[in-house]
Design an enzyme around this catalytic site. Structure first.
Site, PDB file in Angstrom:
ATOM      1  N   LYS A 203       0.838  -1.195   0.000  1.00 45.57           N
ATOM      2  CA  LYS A 203       0.000   0.000   0.000  1.00 45.57           C
ATOM      3  C   LYS A 203       0.881   1.255   0.000  1.00 45.57           C
ATOM      4  CE  LYS A 203      -3.586   2.304   2.669  1.00 45.57           C
ATOM      5  NZ  LYS A 203      -4.606   2.239   3.691  1.00 45.57           N
ATOM      6  N   GLU A 209      10.466  -4.727   4.671  1.00 43.68           N
ATOM      7  CA  GLU A 209      10.571  -6.122   4.230  1.00 43.68           C
ATOM      8  C   GLU A 209      10.282  -6.253   2.737  1.00 43.68           C
ATOM      9  OE1 GLU A 209       8.853  -4.935   6.774  1.00 43.68           O
ATOM     10  OE2 GLU A 209       8.752  -6.328   8.466  1.00 43.68           O
ATOM     11  N   GLY A 263      -5.025  -1.895   4.613  1.00 45.63           N
ATOM     12  CA  GLY A 263      -4.206  -3.026   4.159  1.00 45.63           C
ATOM     13  C   GLY A 263      -4.837  -4.377   4.458  1.00 45.63           C
ATOM     14  N   ARG A 264      -5.345  -4.555   5.685  1.00 44.02           N
ATOM     15  CA  ARG A 264      -5.866  -5.876   6.075  1.00 44.02           C
ATOM     16  C   ARG A 264      -7.260  -6.156   5.514  1.00 44.02           C
ATOM     17  NH1 ARG A 264      -4.902  -2.468  10.152  1.00 44.02           N
ATOM     18  NH2 ARG A 264      -6.573  -1.749  11.520  1.00 44.02           N
ATOM     19  N   GLU A 349      -5.017  -6.623  14.623  1.00 47.19           N
ATOM     20  CA  GLU A 349      -4.503  -5.302  14.244  1.00 47.19           C
ATOM     21  C   GLU A 349      -5.651  -4.274  14.290  1.00 47.19           C
ATOM     22  OE1 GLU A 349      -2.653  -4.188  10.245  1.00 47.19           O
ATOM     23  OE2 GLU A 349      -0.857  -4.753  11.331  1.00 47.19           O
ATOM     24  N   HIS A 380      -4.052 -32.966  17.300  1.00 51.46           N
ATOM     25  CA  HIS A 380      -2.875 -33.705  17.768  1.00 51.46           C
ATOM     26  C   HIS A 380      -1.795 -32.768  18.277  1.00 51.46           C
ATOM     27  CE1 HIS A 380      -4.539 -37.488  16.295  1.00 51.46           C
ATOM     28  NE2 HIS A 380      -5.074 -36.722  15.354  1.00 51.46           N
ATOM     29  N   LYS A 508       8.955  -0.598  14.301  1.00 54.00           N
ATOM     30  CA  LYS A 508       9.576  -0.280  13.002  1.00 54.00           C
ATOM     31  C   LYS A 508      10.654   0.790  13.171  1.00 54.00           C
ATOM     32  CE  LYS A 508       5.471  -1.060  10.116  1.00 54.00           C
ATOM     33  NZ  LYS A 508       4.497  -0.465   9.209  1.00 54.00           N
TER      34      LYS A 508
HETATM   35  O1  F6P Z   1       2.996  -3.067   9.824  1.00 52.64           O
HETATM   36  C1  F6P Z   1       1.664  -3.222   9.637  1.00 52.64           C
HETATM   37  C2  F6P Z   1       1.224  -2.859   8.247  1.00 52.64           C
HETATM   38  O2  F6P Z   1       1.155  -1.475   8.123  1.00 52.64           O
HETATM   39  C3  F6P Z   1      -0.091  -3.516   7.919  1.00 52.64           C
HETATM   40  O3  F6P Z   1      -1.174  -2.816   8.381  1.00 52.64           O
HETATM   41  C4  F6P Z   1      -0.002  -3.650   6.453  1.00 52.64           C
HETATM   42  O4  F6P Z   1      -0.931  -4.590   5.984  1.00 52.64           O
HETATM   43  C5  F6P Z   1       1.437  -4.075   6.293  1.00 52.64           C
HETATM   44  O5  F6P Z   1       2.118  -3.324   7.269  1.00 52.64           O
HETATM   45  C6  F6P Z   1       2.035  -3.881   4.947  1.00 52.64           C
HETATM   46  O6  F6P Z   1       1.983  -2.555   4.543  1.00 52.64           O
HETATM   47  P1  F6P Z   1       2.185  -2.146   3.030  1.00 52.64           P
HETATM   48  O7  F6P Z   1       1.081  -2.763   2.237  1.00 52.64           O
HETATM   49  O8  F6P Z   1       2.133  -0.651   3.009  1.00 52.64           O
HETATM   50  O9  F6P Z   1       3.527  -2.654   2.580  1.00 52.64           O
END
Ligand code: F6P
Length: 540
Positions: A203, A209, A263-264, A349, A380, A508
């Protein structure tokens, strides 16, 4: 306008529910069934391919009545209208929350700040689905990698796995999320750059990452095919189109979306591009149709039959009144094995917060810990604790009538386990039953005395049973939307801001500081002894 603040503990229904927790909440489920053989009729609902049985929950008609009163006091209908009408209910970010618009059809109406958002939603949908179908029919593309994390990974991954049966004809879709290079390396090891499409999903297009993985994948591709190959082998999904362009993705392969998509909650739009590549446009549209049907149900069904509403209220009953700390998701479908992980982000979240919409610390409990695993594997592993641990953990069993494979005899076993576990959790086993069966099997009285207490099950452990006719795109869309709307109602009543996620920020920021220290000589900021010790060890 933001959602009004709601003070749960000051509500009339709260007093009634607190009293009911001491009476009805203490009753054993078996007694409740004995007293009222019509529990299933009273506490169940059916919508198209989904049947929901709430009868094995520790609720009575009085409890449900008061829970609905609670929702009325929170003005749930008014809040739902605000939600669907595009009010800025994400108050700390001054944004609307309109993922429902992403699954709308052309006759619906969704506006943000007085602007009709549907034309651009439908146009983007058309373009992304055309792109996905072209990828699917391109024999040169054998693999697609979705690089993203959190909402840019969990939803698409979960749906792609769940719809495995609908995606057999397309490319193989892989997901890389972790900044542990092992995730990318183990994926790239088996792929060839010339037959791979990389979709960078973020987003913000700034997430550490995702950007590290995207950059490494880009280098992997350039090393083998040269700089010019980026255009044909990379696509991007982001609200930050500028950053995606700067990264080198051509405009025609960038799918933008608006900041009113959290995002979620984003799998329904361009973030679902990898899903569409996996299952094709028809299935993707069926997924949207299912969710849209649940949206209509949520807005129009009576409270007693309203699946997201009742699910949410039962969750509040457990968390606030019976003090149960977690919520367990048990899909009896291997193809849904990422559903608990997906829901962890969606729920925790959203509602894992302790400051109210009025900016003050809330007095009551909020979101539970959400966890789970596909059945029967969980049986299990951790069901021991579900059956005999000191805490009670309400569970959602999700089962599917139609087999997901040709091993139909397996499926009967799977379903038998799903039904039996819900029954066992409720029924338990008394000491008399245990003793009798032990004596019948020939054990001595001394052995019976010693072992019997360990074999007793208290029972009275609640479950909700979701039964789907089949695990297809439409049913899955409906199922996901139930949980999304459940989260909305719970956040409303818990008075939290469900659509921000400030709690992920601090980690972060500190990670960036620590990273600087790990990669340079000088210490940037003072740390406690433990943190500094770990940094020193890693540097040596
Ligand atoms: O760290 C949490 C978050 O902001 C989530 O809410 C989001 O889904 C994820 O990181 C990834 O964010 P992006 O889509 O901006 O890379």
């Amino acid at each position: 306008m933001a959602l009004k603040a709601f003070h749960l503990r000051a509500s009339k229904a709260h007093a009634a529910l607190s009293a009911l927790a001491q009476t009805d909440g203490e009753e054993h489920l078996l007694d409740l069934f004995q007293r009222d053989p019509n529990r299933v009729d009273k506490f169940s609902a059916e919508l198209g391919p989904i049947f929901v049985d709430w009868s094995k929950n520790r609720i009575t008609s009085d409890v449900l009545k008061q829970l609905i009163e609670l929702a009325e006091e929170a003005d749930w209908r008014g809040a739902v209208d605000q939600f669907f009408e595009g009010d800025a209910i994400n108050q700390t970010e001054s944004r609307a929350v309109l993922h429902m618009a992403l699954r709308a059809n052309k006759n619906d109406a969704f506006q943000v700040d007085g602007v009709d958002v549907l034309p651009s939603v439908l146009q983007t949908r058309k373009e992304m689905l055309a792109f996905a179908d072209a990828v699917r029919s391109n024999p040169a593309i054998k693999d697609v990698i979705n690089i993203g994390i959190g909402g840019s990974d969990l939803g698409p991954l979960m749906v792609t796995k769940a719809l495995r049966n609908e995606g057999k004809a397309g490319p193989k879709v892989h997901f890389v999320s972790n900044v542990d290079g092992a995730h990318l390396a183990s994926t790239l090891d088996n792929l060839k750059p010339a037959s791979t499409l990389v979709i960078v999903v973020s987003k913000t297009f700034t997430t550490q990452e995702t950007m590290a993985n995207a950059q490494a994948a880009k280098e992997w591709l350039i090393d083998s095919l040269g700089e010019n190959a980026i255009g044909e082998h990379f696509a991007a999904v982001s609200t930050n189109v500028e950053a995606a362009l700067n990264f080198g993705v051509p405009k025609s392969s960038i799918f933008g979306f608006d900041d009113w998509v959290g995002g979620r909650y984003s799998l329904w739009g361009p973030v679902g591009l990898s899903i569409a590549c996996a299952v094709g446009s028809k299935s993707f549209e069926a997924l949207l149709d299912g969710a849209r049907e649940m949206d209509v149900h949520f807005r129009t069904a009576s409270p007693e039959q309203n699946i997201p509403l009742i699910s949410a209220l039962i969750g509040i009953w457990y968390r606030e009144y019976l003090r149960l700390p977690t919520h367990v998701i048990l899909p009896y479908a291997q193809d849904l094995d990422r559903f608990p992980a997906y829901l962890q982000q969606a729920d925790m979240e959203s509602n894992g917060k302790s400051i109210g919409r009025d900016g003050k610390r809330v007095e009551h409990t909020t979101g539970p810990v959400v966890w789970g695993e596909a059945g029967t594997n969980g049986q299990h592993a951790f069901y021991q604790l579900l059956h005999q641990g000191t805490d009670v953990h309400p569970v959602d069993v999700i089962a599917v009538k139609q087999p997901m494979s040709n091993y139909t005899a397996h499926h009967q076993k799977l379903l038998a386990n799903a039904v039996a576990q819900a029954e066992a959790l409720m029924r338990g086993r008394t000491v008399d039953e245990v003793r009798q069966s032990m004596l019948e099997s020939g054990l001595s009285l001394q052995q019976v005395d010693e072992i019997a207490p360990h074999r007793v099950f208290d029972g009275n452990r609640p479950s909700t049973f979701f039964l789907l006719d089949q695990l297809d795109a439409k049913s899955l869309g409906m199922l996901i939307a139930i949980y999304e709307h459940r989260i909305f109602i719970q956040g409303l009543i818990w008075n939290v801001c469900s659509f921000d996620q400030w709690g992920v920020e601090l980690g972060k920021v500190l990670a960036n500081q620590v990273l600087k220290e790990l990669t340079s000589e000088s210490s940037q900021v003072p740390h406690d002894e433990s943190t500094q010790g770990l940094i020193d060890r890693l540097k040596n």
